[in-house]
Design an enzyme around this catalytic site. Sequence first.
Site, PDB file in Angstrom:
ATOM      1  N   HIS A 246       0.880  -1.153   0.184  1.00  0.00           N
ATOM      2  CA  HIS A 246       0.307   0.119  -0.145  1.00  0.00           C
ATOM      3  C   HIS A 246       0.560   1.471   0.138  1.00  0.00           C
ATOM      4  CE1 HIS A 246       1.362   1.255   4.409  1.00  0.00           C
ATOM      5  NE2 HIS A 246       0.632  -0.139   4.450  1.00  0.00           N
ATOM      6  N   ASP A 372      -4.228 -19.001  11.719  1.00  0.00           N
ATOM      7  CA  ASP A 372      -3.631 -19.887  12.670  1.00  0.00           C
ATOM      8  C   ASP A 372      -3.174 -19.728  13.734  1.00  0.00           C
ATOM      9  OD1 ASP A 372      -0.491 -20.463  13.710  1.00  0.00           O
ATOM     10  OD2 ASP A 372      -0.323 -21.371  11.450  1.00  0.00           O
ATOM     11  N   SER A 387       2.559  -5.441   6.993  1.00  0.00           N
ATOM     12  CA  SER A 387       1.823  -5.339   5.607  1.00  0.00           C
ATOM     13  C   SER A 387       2.912  -5.582   4.320  1.00  0.00           C
ATOM     14  CB  SER A 387       1.562  -3.264   5.632  1.00  0.00           C
ATOM     15  OG  SER A 387       0.539  -3.003   6.152  1.00  0.00           O
TER      16      SER A 387
END
Length: 433
Positions: A246, A372, A387
């Site tokens: 991003h 998980d 990210s």
Amino acid sequence: MVVGRIEWRDKRVKKRSVLVFVSLLFCIFLSMNPNFQQLVEFPEQYLTQVNHEDPQVNGIWSKLIKVEKVSTNQIVSVSGVSHTLGSEKFEVSYKLFGIFPLRSGEVEVMKPMKLIPGGQSIGVTLQTKGVMVVGQAPVVDKNGKKVFPAKEAGIEVGDILIKIDNQEVRTDQDVSNAVHLAGEEKGNVDVLYKHQDQILEKKIRPIFCVETGRYRMGLFVRDEAAGVGTLSFLDPISKQYGALGHVITDADTNQKIEVSKGKVIASSIYAIEKGKRGHPGEKLGSFVSDSTFMGTIEKNTMTGIFGLMNGQVVNPYFNEAIPVGWESEVKIGPAKIYTVIQGEKIEEFNINIDRVMHNRTDSKNMIVRVTDPRLLEVTGGIIQGMSGSPIVQDGKIIGAVTHVFVNDSQRGYGVFIQNMINEGMELDKKQAA
């Protein structure tokens, strides 16, 4: 005789009702059928690989719906992330009984491509083009009055200061010194700045600040940014990388930072702030002084940062590059991500892709959910600093984690690797121009 006509009409009405009912059931069946949903959701444009099966529908629909693929004779050659990529565009049409058109779209067939998944924690520093205005500060004059010279002249938070009195400014100190000198020598200053997409110029009269003993125009400015993120991929041939997934924005203005120069190096994670409803968690890390790799930042885009990498970048789960999975290959179901939650050790964690959004062109193309148990225990799910963590499905790198849902830290968004590669291609084309 009249009664017979009424009965005949009643039979017609009943037949029509039955037909409408059957048609309604058929439509409901269609809407629930996954193959037909795939047809309806067929994007206007997507990428697939050479030798990949042609777009088609399965089961009973293969008997009813014919798929036609016609070359548009557009041969595209782009200097890609790894090497020159060739592609050919086709028009694909779905037709009922081979006659009635149902859906159409453009397919761009590309050669297979391989990248090394990242997962390394990286420290990111970058310097802006010009100096960004991040706040307004009152200047107290000799009469004790608070004034805002720059604000009154029309300069706003988020604007980029480019030149002061025809001299380029690159740091906050450049701005401070130029404004003070202009105030002393002539009582006003010419400011060239960028407002949104416009380049403007204003004449501002600095005020002598009693508190600091300097001329000021009442602005808080910033010339650099820093943070921690995750490397998404590395091309083993060209050494180009992609990270974050991003755009980097200014913390105060939330606007995209125009990069002048920057670098990425290894980062070590020393603590985790666990995410919870309403409060995204965060990786806490420090830059590694003896980093084994260092990369430049050439571009800050909607789908991440890109540049060239030097040094040794190793992911213990992948000894060599793996195939890229294009948008058309991404599917709902299990996948894996690679990220660091302690020190510099990359670990593998299970996630599920809950939704794929083909029509979005930004960095929110998939909804991913952490499944998980260990990652949920340590981080609560997706947290800031994660990210860029690469997403691998069926042995192919298909994307990267980008955002967390503020009210549900187990879920977040992912970007297609295809969109990140397209940004890398744009980088290459500009360098070659």
